[in-house]
Scaffold this motif. Sequence first.
Motif, PDB file in Angstrom:
ATOM      1  N   TYR A 150       0.840  -1.128   0.118  1.00 39.10           N
ATOM      2  CA  TYR A 150       0.057   0.048   0.057  1.00 39.10           C
ATOM      3  C   TYR A 150       0.839   1.257   0.106  1.00 39.10           C
ATOM      4  CZ  TYR A 150      -3.151   3.553   1.680  1.00 39.10           C
ATOM      5  OH  TYR A 150      -3.740   4.767   1.946  1.00 39.10           O
ATOM      6  N   LEU A 151       1.646   1.314   0.888  1.00 34.79           N
ATOM      7  CA  LEU A 151       2.736   2.467   0.879  1.00 34.79           C
ATOM      8  C   LEU A 151       3.553   2.532  -0.477  1.00 34.79           C
ATOM      9  CD1 LEU A 151       4.667   1.878   4.545  1.00 34.79           C
ATOM     10  CD2 LEU A 151       2.606   3.741   3.774  1.00 34.79           C
ATOM     11  N   ARG A 152       3.999   1.799  -1.039  1.00 39.44           N
ATOM     12  CA  ARG A 152       4.657   1.678  -2.304  1.00 39.44           C
ATOM     13  C   ARG A 152       3.948   2.103  -3.253  1.00 39.44           C
ATOM     14  NH1 ARG A 152       7.829  -3.134  -4.143  1.00 39.44           N
ATOM     15  NH2 ARG A 152       9.203  -1.539  -5.095  1.00 39.44           N
ATOM     16  N   GLN A 153       2.646   1.784  -3.237  1.00 40.71           N
ATOM     17  CA  GLN A 153       1.540   2.445  -4.331  1.00 40.71           C
ATOM     18  C   GLN A 153       1.049   3.609  -4.249  1.00 40.71           C
ATOM     19  OE1 GLN A 153      -1.915  -0.213  -4.423  1.00 40.71           O
ATOM     20  NE2 GLN A 153      -2.793   0.996  -5.776  1.00 40.71           N
ATOM     21  N   HIS A 154       0.906   4.081  -2.952  1.00 44.72           N
ATOM     22  CA  HIS A 154       0.243   5.386  -2.694  1.00 44.72           C
ATOM     23  C   HIS A 154       1.331   6.613  -2.532  1.00 44.72           C
ATOM     24  CE1 HIS A 154      -3.107   2.790  -2.377  1.00 44.72           C
ATOM     25  NE2 HIS A 154      -3.949   3.870  -2.895  1.00 44.72           N
ATOM     26  N   SER A 155       2.654   6.202  -2.165  1.00 47.17           N
ATOM     27  CA  SER A 155       3.381   7.138  -1.941  1.00 47.17           C
ATOM     28  C   SER A 155       4.794   6.864  -2.342  1.00 47.17           C
ATOM     29  CB  SER A 155       3.602   7.456  -0.597  1.00 47.17           C
ATOM     30  OG  SER A 155       4.616   8.548  -0.093  1.00 47.17           O
ATOM     31  N   LYS A 156       5.650   7.823  -3.162  1.00 45.80           N
ATOM     32  CA  LYS A 156       6.850   7.580  -3.845  1.00 45.80           C
ATOM     33  C   LYS A 156       7.954   7.549  -2.489  1.00 45.80           C
ATOM     34  CE  LYS A 156       5.739   8.759  -8.524  1.00 45.80           C
ATOM     35  NZ  LYS A 156       6.353   9.827  -9.553  1.00 45.80           N
ATOM     36  N   ARG A 157       7.619   8.352  -1.400  1.00 46.85           N
ATOM     37  CA  ARG A 157       8.761   8.521  -0.352  1.00 46.85           C
ATOM     38  C   ARG A 157       8.284   7.670   0.712  1.00 46.85           C
ATOM     39  NH1 ARG A 157       8.897  15.207   0.725  1.00 46.85           N
ATOM     40  NH2 ARG A 157       9.392  15.750  -1.703  1.00 46.85           N
ATOM     41  N   HIS A 158       7.555   6.838   0.681  1.00 46.03           N
ATOM     42  CA  HIS A 158       7.123   5.979   1.859  1.00 46.03           C
ATOM     43  C   HIS A 158       7.172   4.238   1.390  1.00 46.03           C
ATOM     44  CE1 HIS A 158       5.702   9.742   3.444  1.00 46.03           C
ATOM     45  NE2 HIS A 158       6.032   9.480   4.430  1.00 46.03           N
ATOM     46  N   GLY A 159       7.679   3.700   2.393  1.00 43.25           N
ATOM     47  CA  GLY A 159       7.502   2.372   2.104  1.00 43.25           C
ATOM     48  C   GLY A 159       9.020   1.589   1.500  1.00 43.25           C
ATOM     49  N   ASP A 160       9.831   2.397   0.938  1.00 49.22           N
ATOM     50  CA  ASP A 160      11.076   1.776   0.412  1.00 49.22           C
ATOM     51  C   ASP A 160      11.908   1.358   1.457  1.00 49.22           C
ATOM     52  OD1 ASP A 160      10.195   2.221  -2.101  1.00 49.22           O
ATOM     53  OD2 ASP A 160      11.176   4.349  -2.405  1.00 49.22           O
ATOM     54  N   ALA A 161      11.946   2.269   2.558  1.00 45.36           N
ATOM     55  CA  ALA A 161      13.000   1.930   3.627  1.00 45.36           C
ATOM     56  C   ALA A 161      12.733   0.360   4.092  1.00 45.36           C
ATOM     57  CB  ALA A 161      13.145   2.694   4.695  1.00 45.36           C
ATOM     58  N   ILE A 162      11.480   0.388   4.618  1.00 44.07           N
ATOM     59  CA  ILE A 162      11.118  -1.020   5.165  1.00 44.07           C
ATOM     60  C   ILE A 162      11.104  -2.079   4.082  1.00 44.07           C
ATOM     61  CG2 ILE A 162       8.375  -0.728   4.916  1.00 44.07           C
ATOM     62  CD1 ILE A 162       8.231  -1.898   7.794  1.00 44.07           C
ATOM     63  N   TYR A 163      10.756  -1.946   2.988  1.00 47.53           N
ATOM     64  CA  TYR A 163      10.659  -2.871   1.714  1.00 47.53           C
ATOM     65  C   TYR A 163      12.352  -3.347   1.576  1.00 47.53           C
ATOM     66  CZ  TYR A 163      10.628  -4.871  -2.949  1.00 47.53           C
ATOM     67  OH  TYR A 163      10.983  -5.617  -3.907  1.00 47.53           O
ATOM     68  N   ASN A 164      13.007  -2.577   1.706  1.00 46.76           N
ATOM     69  CA  ASN A 164      14.491  -2.853   1.721  1.00 46.76           C
ATOM     70  C   ASN A 164      15.073  -3.864   2.734  1.00 46.76           C
ATOM     71  OD1 ASN A 164      14.873  -1.505  -0.749  1.00 46.76           O
ATOM     72  ND2 ASN A 164      15.466   0.363   0.200  1.00 46.76           N
ATOM     73  N   VAL A 165      14.316  -3.359   3.915  1.00 50.98           N
ATOM     74  CA  VAL A 165      14.709  -4.084   4.957  1.00 50.98           C
ATOM     75  C   VAL A 165      14.345  -5.451   5.037  1.00 50.98           C
ATOM     76  CG1 VAL A 165      14.357  -4.671   7.543  1.00 50.98           C
ATOM     77  CG2 VAL A 165      14.933  -2.114   6.665  1.00 50.98           C
TER      78      VAL A 165
END
Length: 403
Positions: A150-165
């Motif tokens: 959801y974060l990666r779909q609706h925001s370009k700034r949010h979600g990438d950090a936890i996705y990388n973890v």
Amino acid sequence: MRRKKLRFGLIQKLLLAIFLGVVYGQLKFLPLIFFEIPVTISTFFSALLNFIIPLMVVAFIVMGIADLTEGAGKLLGITTGIAYVSTIIGGVSALFIVRQIFPLFINEKAANIGEMESLVKPIFEIPIEPLLDVTSGIVFAFMFGLGISYLRQHSKRHGDAIYNVFSDFSDIISYLLGHLVVPGIPIFVFGNFVNMSYSGSAFNILSVFWKVYLVILILHWVFVFIWFCIAGAYTGKSPIKLIKNQIPGYLTAAATQSSAATIPVNLSIAEKNGVSEKIRNFVIPFCATAHIIGSVMTIVSIIYAVLLLNGMPTGLDKFIPFIFTLGIAMVAAPGAPGGGIMSTLPYIGMVGLDPSGTIASLLISLYMTQDSFGTAANVSSDNAIALVIDKIYRTKLAKSDTE
């Protein structure tokens, strides 16, 4: 001229481990310590596997869901529903079939399980408690996977950090599976068969279970064929051609004993079958952990056989709820060789077996010697599901374009 080194695949190593374990266990002129050492190692490895399985559940499922973007919730729901229903139908069907076949050659006298009481005990045991149980891991993985998607779909700034973890975490688990778990499995099986051979039960058990394995293998082939017939009828493609395309994936899974290792091969087969890139990149990795029809059929059949050998109740009132539980508890289990049986152990009390007793060790060894074919059935039917999901997705796109 250089000689080629003889390489053993996992299946060959497992068969060699069984043979050496049976032979070694007959050397009863040796002091007891010579048998206690491999049994201790096998017991420690079992505890280590039990610790890793929930982490594997989290690593694989979170990334499988998080890699989705548009329409993640709907696609996830449809695919999960199909995978779960397929798994339950396979498990229940296998139960009704083995109820008719197994009593023809299995009874309490077919293999003297009572000899299992004389098994060698480990010198010591190291308690390794999992950080979380399998069910909690599944719930955690679904929640975080959907949240990250959801974060990666609706925001370009949010979600990438936890996705990388979680991406790095998944890579770590994959590394441990490849360099610790898989190489250790033959040693684990060796220790178990040393123990059974020493107690005198190995020969009797193997004389019964080659017939059990044959029945299970036929069941796998029948259900894979049915799945491709369904997918072929729904998509208008030839089931025979689809099955022919799947042969490399089946053989890869049988050789590696890992659905995760078969994902690249299955993706290329899905492309050859005409499945769109978006759908195959989601369905194939996701079903590699969520669709476990072959593994459940194997578990149900082996446990039913063990119950018959022990003269224990095999009523439907115990097995049906057990199968429905396995459909959830074993999610992500096929990602590691033997993961299916390790995920099942906490729930075998539902059918009257002790999760920590000698029977549990027997179940692990019996399952893992046949695990490759259950995994092959899992991944083969995954491509049939990918065809169905792709047709559903294309139909919805066409409908939305006309509205």
